[in-house]
Write a protein that holds these residues in place. Structure first.
Motif, short mmCIF file in Angstrom:
data_model
loop_
_atom_site.label_atom_id
_atom_site.label_comp_id
_atom_site.label_asym_id
_atom_site.label_seq_id
_atom_site.Cartn_x
_atom_site.Cartn_y
_atom_site.Cartn_z
N PHE A 188 0.72 -1.21 -0.13
CA PHE A 188 -0.02 0.09 -0.13
C PHE A 188 0.68 1.31 0.28
N LEU A 189 2.01 1.25 0.87
CA LEU A 189 2.72 2.43 1.01
C LEU A 189 3.39 2.78 -0.56
N TYR A 190 3.97 1.55 -0.99
CA TYR A 190 4.64 1.91 -2.28
C TYR A 190 3.50 2.46 -3.17
N ARG A 191 2.38 1.89 -3.26
CA ARG A 191 1.34 2.34 -4.42
C ARG A 191 1.08 3.83 -4.02
N ILE A 192 0.84 4.36 -2.86
CA ILE A 192 0.16 5.74 -2.58
C ILE A 192 1.58 6.76 -2.69
N ARG A 193 2.72 6.10 -2.35
CA ARG A 193 3.82 7.02 -2.83
C ARG A 193 3.99 7.23 -4.24
N GLU A 194 3.77 6.25 -4.99
CA GLU A 194 3.74 6.30 -6.42
C GLU A 194 2.56 7.41 -6.80
N ALA A 195 1.63 7.40 -6.10
CA ALA A 195 0.48 8.33 -6.73
C ALA A 195 0.67 9.96 -6.00
N GLY A 196 1.85 9.93 -5.34
CA GLY A 196 2.16 11.02 -4.89
C GLY A 196 1.56 11.78 -3.61
N ILE A 197 1.19 10.78 -2.85
CA ILE A 197 0.76 10.87 -1.46
C ILE A 197 2.06 10.99 -0.64
N THR A 198 2.58 11.78 0.01
CA THR A 198 3.80 12.07 0.79
C THR A 198 3.84 12.05 2.17
N VAL A 199 2.37 12.38 2.88
CA VAL A 199 2.32 12.65 4.28
C VAL A 199 2.58 11.30 5.03
N PRO A 200 2.94 11.72 6.43
CA PRO A 200 3.26 10.32 7.38
C PRO A 200 1.98 9.69 7.24
N VAL A 201 2.38 8.23 7.34
CA VAL A 201 1.29 7.30 7.44
C VAL A 201 1.63 6.53 8.58
N LEU A 202 0.40 6.28 9.58
CA LEU A 202 0.70 5.38 10.79
C LEU A 202 0.00 4.17 10.44
N PRO A 203 0.64 3.11 10.59
CA PRO A 203 0.03 1.79 10.30
C PRO A 203 -0.75 1.72 11.83
N GLY A 204 -2.02 1.01 11.54
CA GLY A 204 -2.91 0.92 12.88
C GLY A 204 -2.75 -0.66 12.99
N ILE A 205 -2.42 -1.00 14.37
CA ILE A 205 -2.31 -2.22 14.50
C ILE A 205 -3.34 -2.58 15.60
N MET A 206 -4.11 -3.65 15.44
CA MET A 206 -5.20 -4.10 16.34
C MET A 206 -4.91 -5.32 16.91
N PRO A 207 -4.68 -5.52 18.39
CA PRO A 207 -4.20 -6.54 19.19
C PRO A 207 -5.58 -7.35 19.23
N ILE A 208 -5.68 -8.69 18.64
CA ILE A 208 -7.11 -9.36 18.81
C ILE A 208 -6.78 -10.27 19.88
N THR A 209 -7.52 -10.13 20.94
CA THR A 209 -7.21 -11.01 22.16
C THR A 209 -8.73 -11.79 22.23
N SER A 210 -9.56 -12.13 21.49
CA SER A 210 -10.65 -13.00 21.57
C SER A 210 -11.20 -13.34 20.26
N ALA A 211 -11.92 -14.40 20.07
CA ALA A 211 -12.51 -14.73 18.97
C ALA A 211 -13.67 -14.00 18.57
N SER A 212 -14.35 -13.41 19.48
CA SER A 212 -15.29 -12.43 19.14
C SER A 212 -14.98 -11.41 18.53
N GLN A 213 -13.72 -10.93 19.33
CA GLN A 213 -13.11 -9.44 18.81
C GLN A 213 -12.77 -9.48 17.30
N MET A 214 -12.16 -10.84 16.84
CA MET A 214 -11.84 -11.17 15.52
C MET A 214 -12.92 -11.08 14.78
N LYS A 215 -14.27 -11.53 14.98
CA LYS A 215 -15.32 -11.48 14.06
C LYS A 215 -15.77 -10.20 13.95
N LYS A 216 -15.92 -9.37 14.86
CA LYS A 216 -16.29 -8.20 14.81
C LYS A 216 -15.32 -7.42 13.99
#
Ligand code: FAD
Length: 290
Positions: A188-216
């Motif tokens: 994704f980073l490669y594609r957006i940089r190619e498209a001229g989007i240069t602002v910082p991008v923070l990857p969002g990491i979700m710790p999944i701690t239960s099966a129900s959270q994963m489903k949601k």
């Protein structure tokens, strides 16, 4: 302080966390306590989500103000526009300015079920909200992006075209939707940089701690779970403590890989679970000093 000045000014790893307001005013004290515990980790900022139905907008501002004023940690107030009129949105922006909130995550929000959309008195897309915020104050503006594509958009190319339009409207930084395979993010980073989007991008990491959270999470974001994650769920899903430990380890592993590949800013969807945030920071205690 504006988040963009932190991200571009201080040469260090920036970790941020996210919390969500209570559904009713009765739950506010508990969420404020959650914020207190997460603030002790000294993150670069804490973001506070915004109820799509508008119901928790008041509490978003209140919690963001508590984080900034009482806890001395920078805050990022989310703001959605699909479920409010333009006038209501302007009032929220005005209130955030009065409270001294400097950072807003500008979002369209999901379209409420059964609602005829778009309507004339509402913003249709987040880029219009970005334009409105820029007109109404000196805010640092963040926005959302989707490494796997936004669920409503069939074509990733269009998604990136509209992302560029949004960034050009005045976005200072982006935060990604959760993902569980880092290669998707690198691509994704490669594609957006190619498209001229240069602002910082923070990857969002979700710790999944239960099966129900994963489903949601899957229902919400349409994300793909890699086989490695599915094996963990298959083996430990029925054992809550083991699943929690494995979910924290998986998120930690993702973060370490991102940091090892040169990424310096990480957003963790800790979602009102200070114990999970604390465990991840313990796992990274030496790594984030490098
Ligand atoms: P937009 O950027 O407006 O995009 C929405 C869709 O429209 C996309 O498919 C896009 O490709 C398309 N599009 C954009 N511009 C155009 C155009 N000019 N013409 C045609 N199509 C266009 N939801 C909440 O309710 N509260 C929150 O606090 C919240 N926080 C979030 C934080 C993050 C980091 C992320 C990733 C999501 C968050 N969401 C939140 C969910 C978000 O509101 C939804 O994903 C929503 O459906 C899209 O919001 P957006 O701001 O990305 O919309």
């Amino acid at each position: 302080m504006k988040i963009i000045d932190k991200l571009t000014g201080e040469d260090k790893i920036h970790i941020s966390f996210e919390i969500f307001p209570p559904k009713t005013d009765a739950g506010i004290e508990k969420v404020l306590e959650t914020a207190d515990r997460i603030a002790e980790l000294k993150p670069s900022y804490i973001s506070v989500t915004y109820g799509a139905g508008g119901g928790t907008s008041k509490n978003t501002a209140r919690i963001a103000n508590h984080i900034k004023t009482d806890l001395g940690v920078e805050s990022l107030a989310h703001l959605t526009c699909a479920s409010s009129t333009k006038e209501e949105v302007r009032q929220v922006i005005e209130n955030l300015e009065v409270l001294g909130i400097e950072n807003i995550l500008a979002l369209r929000g999901d379209i409420p079920q059964g609602m005829v959309f778009p309507t004339e008195d509402r913003f249709c897309y987040a880029y219009e909200l970005v334009e409105e915020i820029k007109k109404n104050g000196d805010f640092c503006i963040g926005a959302a992006c989707y490494p796997e594509g936004h669920v409503e958009n069939e074509h990733k190319v269009d998604d990136i075209k509209y992302l560029k339009q949004k960034v050009d409207a005045g976005v200072d930084f982006l935060t990604t939707q959760m993902f569980f395979d880092n290669d998707i993010h690198y691509n994704f980073l490669y594609r957006i940089r190619e498209a001229g989007i240069t602002v910082p991008v923070l990857p969002g990491i979700m710790p999944i701690t239960s099966a129900s959270q994963m489903k949601k999470s899957q229902e919400l974001s349409g994300t793909v779970f890699p086989r490695r994650f599915l094996s963990i769920l298959d083996r430990f899903g029925d054992y809550p403590d083991a699943m929690k430990q494995a979910g924290i380890a998986y998120a930690t592993d993702q973060i370490i890989d991102l940091l090892a590949n040169g990424i310096k800013n990480i957003h963790i969807y800790s979602m009102n679970k200070p114990d999970v945030a604390i465990a991840i920071m313990e796992n990274l205690s030496e790594i984030i000093k490098c």
